[in-house]
Design an enzyme around this catalytic site. Sequence first.
Site, short mmCIF file in Angstrom:
data_model
loop_
_atom_site.label_atom_id
_atom_site.label_comp_id
_atom_site.label_asym_id
_atom_site.label_seq_id
_atom_site.Cartn_x
_atom_site.Cartn_y
_atom_site.Cartn_z
N ASP A 422 -39.79 -12.56 -22.50
CA ASP A 422 -39.44 -11.71 -23.65
C ASP A 422 -40.24 -10.56 -23.73
OD1 ASP A 422 -37.96 -10.81 -25.76
OD2 ASP A 422 -39.38 -11.84 -27.29
N THR A 424 -40.39 -7.94 -26.87
CA THR A 424 -41.01 -7.70 -28.39
C THR A 424 -41.73 -9.09 -28.82
OG1 THR A 424 -39.27 -6.24 -28.40
CG2 THR A 424 -40.49 -6.67 -30.22
N GLU A 542 -40.45 5.35 -35.54
CA GLU A 542 -40.36 6.26 -36.38
C GLU A 542 -41.43 6.16 -37.48
OE1 GLU A 542 -36.30 6.48 -38.89
OE2 GLU A 542 -36.17 7.86 -37.35
N PHE A 589 -29.68 8.81 -34.46
CA PHE A 589 -29.96 8.17 -32.97
C PHE A 589 -29.10 7.14 -32.80
CE2 PHE A 589 -32.50 6.03 -29.84
CZ PHE A 589 -33.26 6.81 -29.53
N LYS A 612 -35.32 15.55 -32.11
CA LYS A 612 -36.16 14.72 -31.45
C LYS A 612 -35.15 13.86 -30.51
CE LYS A 612 -36.72 10.91 -34.46
NZ LYS A 612 -37.77 10.39 -35.43
N ARG A 657 -44.17 5.42 -24.74
CA ARG A 657 -42.92 6.00 -25.20
C ARG A 657 -42.92 7.21 -25.50
NH1 ARG A 657 -38.76 2.55 -29.18
NH2 ARG A 657 -40.07 0.88 -28.08
N ASP A 740 -34.21 -5.34 -26.11
CA ASP A 740 -34.38 -3.71 -26.39
C ASP A 740 -33.90 -2.69 -25.59
OD1 ASP A 740 -35.63 -2.35 -28.25
OD2 ASP A 740 -37.68 -3.60 -28.28
N ASP A 861 -40.70 -15.36 -28.52
CA ASP A 861 -41.17 -15.47 -29.65
C ASP A 861 -40.31 -15.72 -30.79
OD1 ASP A 861 -40.59 -12.82 -29.70
OD2 ASP A 861 -41.83 -12.42 -31.29
N ASN A 864 -33.99 -15.45 -30.69
CA ASN A 864 -33.31 -14.99 -29.61
C ASN A 864 -33.53 -15.52 -28.28
OD1 ASN A 864 -35.34 -13.33 -29.88
ND2 ASN A 864 -34.66 -11.81 -28.64
#
Lengths: 1193, 295
Positions: A422, A424, A542, A589, A612, A657, A740, A861, A864
């Site tokens: 995974d 994240t 953000e 977004f 952005k 990123r 993601d 973790d 999911n």
Amino acid sequence: MAKGRIRRKLRKSHLYTFCLYPGAAGKCGQPVGGPGFSRTVHCNEPQMHSQKPFKYRANDISTTKYSFLSFLPKALYEQFNRVANLYFLGCAIASLTPLSPFSAVSMIAPLAFVVGLSMAKEALEDWRRFMQDMEVNSRKVKVHAGEAFDKKAWQNVRVGDVVRVEKDQFFPSDLLLLSSNNEDGICYVETMNLDGETNLKPKRALEVTLDLDEDEDFKNFKGIIKCEDPNPSLYTFVGNFEYNGQVYAIDPSQILLRDSKLRNTAFVYGIVIFTGHDSKVMQNSTKSPSKRSRIERKMDYIIYVLFSVLLVISLISSFGFAVEIKYSMPGWWFMRPQEADEYYNPREPVTSGISHMVTALMLYGYLIPISLYVSIEVVKVLQATFINQDILMYDEETGIPAQARTSNLNEELGQVDTILSDKTGTLTCNQMDFLKCSIAGTAYGSSSSDVELAAEQQMANDPVNKVELEAVVSSLSEKGHKSSIKGFNFEDSRLMNGNCLKEPKQEDIMLFFRILAVCHTAIPELNEETGSYTYEAESPDEGAFLVAAREFGFEFFQRTQSSVTVREKYTASGNPIDREYKILNVLEFTSKRKRMTVIVRDEDGQILLMCKGADRLVSLLYLDLISIIFDRLSKDGRFYQEDTTRHLNEYGEAGLRTLALAYKKLEESEYSAWNTEFQKAKTSIGADRDIMLEKAAEMMERDLILIGATAVEDKLQKGVPKCIDKLAQAGLKLWVLTGDKMETAINIGYACSLLRQGMKQICIQATDSDVKEEVKVDILKQINNGSQTIREEKDPYASFALIIDGKTLVYALEDDMKHRFLDLGVRCASVICCRVSPKQKALVTRLVKQGTGKTTLAIGDGANDVGMIQEADIGVGISGVEGMQAVMASDFSVSQFRFLERLLVVHGHWCYKRIAQMICYFFYKNIAFGLTLFYFEAFTGFSGQSVYDDWYMLLFNVVLTSLPVISLGVLEQDVSSEVCLEFPAIYQQGPRNLFFDWYRILGWMGNGLLASLIIFFLNIVIFYNQAFCIGGQTADMTALGTTMFTCIIWSLNIQIVLTMSHFTWIQHATIWGSIVTWYLFLAVYGALSPDISRDAYQILVEALAPAPIYWTTTLLVAVTCNLPYMAHIAYQRCLKPMDHHIIQEIKYYRKDVEDQHMWKREQLKARQKTKIGFTARVEAKIRQLRSKMHKKQ
Amino acid sequence: MLVSIVFIPIGVVSLFASRDVVEIIDQYETECVPQNFRNDKVSFIQSNANKTCTRRLTVTKLMKKPIYVYYQLDNFYQNHRRYVKSRSDSQLKDNSGWDEVSSCKPEDMSNGQPIVPCGLIAWSLFNDTYNFSLNNQQLAVNKKGISWKSDRDRKFGRNVFPRNFQNGTLIGGKSLDPTVPLSKQEDLIVWMRTAALPTFRKLYGKIEWDLQPNEVIHVTLENNYNTYSFSGKKKLVLSTTSWLGGKNDFLGIAYLTVGGLCFFLALSFTVVYLVKPRRLGDPSYLSWNRNPGGH
């Protein structure tokens, strides 16, 4: 409560244009009420659901395997599902009959012990699960009860209840959202546990129920929901809501799913639709399968082989017996054949033969090591203790050690071929740090890319010293953790502390930060203790922007319905100024748009568009730079494009990123013209609405002026790149499966060195076509193209990466395509799957597991990842984060990804070898022992008489030979842990299964056969008929049996010494202990009253010990037995040494200390061939630089 | 190599010990049946005919006392499970257990009374007798001390006397003197130690007399025991012992063989090492150095 009031004023729908729209009233084309859509919920009337046909499942959940009643039968059934146990059960029953060659106790006691132990373990594990369920079931939630809302345990929540869920609580079941504290009924949910996505998702109530936002409103609230039956699809929902005589359609955006969490919203009201096991998340969960390791499964085959051997020799034996009975028995007058009972009846040899079969099966049961299971279980528990106790896998920050939750799979850790990870929370911390930025063509942010740094160092150094690279990596990664402000890791004095005012182009810089501070949808929250603001943002990046802006002196501190206020700390005048921006429009977004735009009016009345967006987009087949922002720049706006692009590439390569920032100034007239258009689109109803909105946005977001770019680090967990590097060197493949976005996933790919510049990326994406067939054909073509490219590649250094998204996977995982997909995936150095659902994660895992037939390890973790963790051969959970679902489902848990390295390369490797050798040895010892029984029986007219005393046999497995083999299984190390880590390539011995292949197993069995022959026949010949001592007595059965048994004990122990390569006092103690125990036992047993010891009375003291021939025979047999094995290892070491042999020798002669150069060179050589990971990346970089230098020359 | 250095001397020593042992074996089961009965030996042995038989044994080498007298039976399955189990240890040990005969079937009761000692083993007690004479002088056979001391002391009770033994319709082997306690019936004690193999020797007695080479011993034997129904051989053995026990060339030979084998193996590995030397810990043998194809 001040916060709450501020929020109440907000209509968040203002912030959302695209993803939410008011549910169209009366639109019900869905087949509600038909088959599969039969559920009816009487809102606020849970009593209606206490009877059929509306009686639905309660909200309590149970994940236990057994209940109190079912435990005994079920667990017993499971135990006796093991063939060996069943066999021993049969034996135990038969031992009660006169057929038994042994006493009944000696058959039943070990079996009861084995089964009891295993069952106790099961019970304990299930109890833990039960406690976990209890905890969940007794969580409290506020439920409407007549007048007011009372707290109720989750398990008592019924369908139709109205519940009130407060901030940061989990939803107790699947709910229909009625209203929230926000006026427009919007609330945020975090679905981490469902799909692993970290950004918050907005949900929106139906308009008709918006007014129900006070406790009192529910007194007379009634309504009926008709909807689909329970199903596992997380993203769909079909249903109607009948309220006040009207019918409204419900779509997924009104459904709050169990196990997701309410965020950024004070409270919501909802109606319970699906409870307990009916809820979508529970429907998604699969029964946790009991896993068995590859070795253990293979062991079953060996047991089958042994069973066949057993059967064959039993058949031979009973046939021989029948023949003897028929032809010889009548002559054996001393046995009174005329009066023989049914077992020895010469007139009915067939019956006797058959009944003898039972005896034989029991007698030769020693071929099948009953204690094997127990011993393995003991060994594994001890191994697991080692894993749990390993201080090097203990996380000091959280105080959580690694944990082997099931001990079944230790050795499987040594055979892993593919890791499915995974992202994240596993690779990354789910924390974004603002690291660098590029403003007006100037790059800010001092820390340079890790890879470059290392590569430079490389070039300067002698290539031999590449090993030091690790030190560099680790020191770098540690440096990255020093930042004290969460979300901000920027070091550049040019911008900090108001210095930006002194920079050239300060106008641009100011604007850049203003965009950061204004262009978002977050809400500030005053932290009353520190006086600073924290931000509740939809996504962590953000939040990072806002923190960065704050640190740079642009503090966003207030959001109202239509404005954003930013306090600028550093101004020309020196006094902080509050600037208020009226927000005119927000084009938020989405994953499709990949950009966000706000249109604001500043205090001077100037209308500004701030935008952005992603700087690049993944194209159909290969990763090209198709810029979102750059395409929309005006001609004048490209002033900084070249520099910014360069910076963006650097950032991208470093795994950061990136987002590009742009703006434009709007004329009042221009804006109002567009706004009318946009409003029209926004208020329209119907399918075209989205397209119209899209078009309107498109119109506005063009002719922008590029101002700069940001680079945010999706913070990797500590030591992740180094760990991945090591794992890659150990020959493991890593697949990243993430919920993601693709960009994020690719960034992380770069950051972890799974991807690098120059790597060919094969990117497979479904087209947006509606026709399924077309999409499929297209994907198939892409897959084939990819395979083609790989086949045609000539460059030996070329490596490939496969990137695929969830939507495409839906097709790629279909039966007709999955093997091609897998084939492609296996050829690629790294595979990244993004936007995959939990189910898909499990499916991909299954595909890899079944398709390649190799061992897979899944690490994750969140909830999911549970599917994947359960599906993989080994599931590893990351502990120490919120929600323990992954850990609960896992087989092992570690607190950080980096511990995986040690878990696999050290513990896995050891455990694999230990268990493999242990099992081999077990079979060896039981064959060596069991066959002597058979040979002897052949000399007793196949009567089933054993030469050994019952007690010897009972002790053989349980006491005498168990401890040495357990010490082998627990403590054996072929090479030390440091060497394992220095030479990860040694790990490959596991996946290639060098120590448990049939060749080796049969070798050991052959060795056992040989040993049994030598032991038996040497003894027989020596003790044939001659006196064995000076007193002239000849050896009777007991004397012979005891001598033979002594020989066996010695032989087996010498054998285990030859097998071991690592000795501590424990091994010495167990091995010598085994031998000493035998003599002690003999002495003690012999000293007991003859009632107990029978013929063995005084056997050692009186008969055997004074006879030199006893000792000389022992020596002869013990040495001879091990001669073949000694010759074998001498041959192997001499001519075909294995890696660990050489390293053992190097270590033994201390060559590694004397010749460090060689030692390091070998370490380097061992890892050359890897294609992913940090080292590979540095290598590639060096190659690149070298070729550049060549060209220059 | 080390093994061979240790083994070869042991082998030599044992072989010498074994060579020192002098053994005379006489197989008599056929010769002791009169010519006319040779075709049907079973009926001869079951008849009441005179079964006395005389044998002449020539001493080949000097035999120092004590000389052990053994009988060797062949094809006699004393190790058969049915046979082995058919005894009652508690009955043998103590008078109080005289009626514990349940494990002795079918030889448990006779005439409604428990048999002491019960069971097939005791019932089939060997009953050939040997009398030795040298130059017409009786050679005494000492029957004392032919069994293990522990057996006499603990397993066969001093207060246990044969009772109701060989009293049934079928007579198995030797009868026991009901006045002598079992602890003194050493023939029985030896017999009750069941042999491991179907061919076995059991101690009959000791001759406490040195025998010179070429002396001829006359043996008068009672050929009572029926080995004919299972065509088993009977042998009379006179043997001395060494520290190793009886004549046992095999042990020495085995030691020599294994020692030799070890020597050969050590030699061949040395040769291999000399021909194709591999420096210990030579890294070039590591797998990644050997096959350039990688892992």
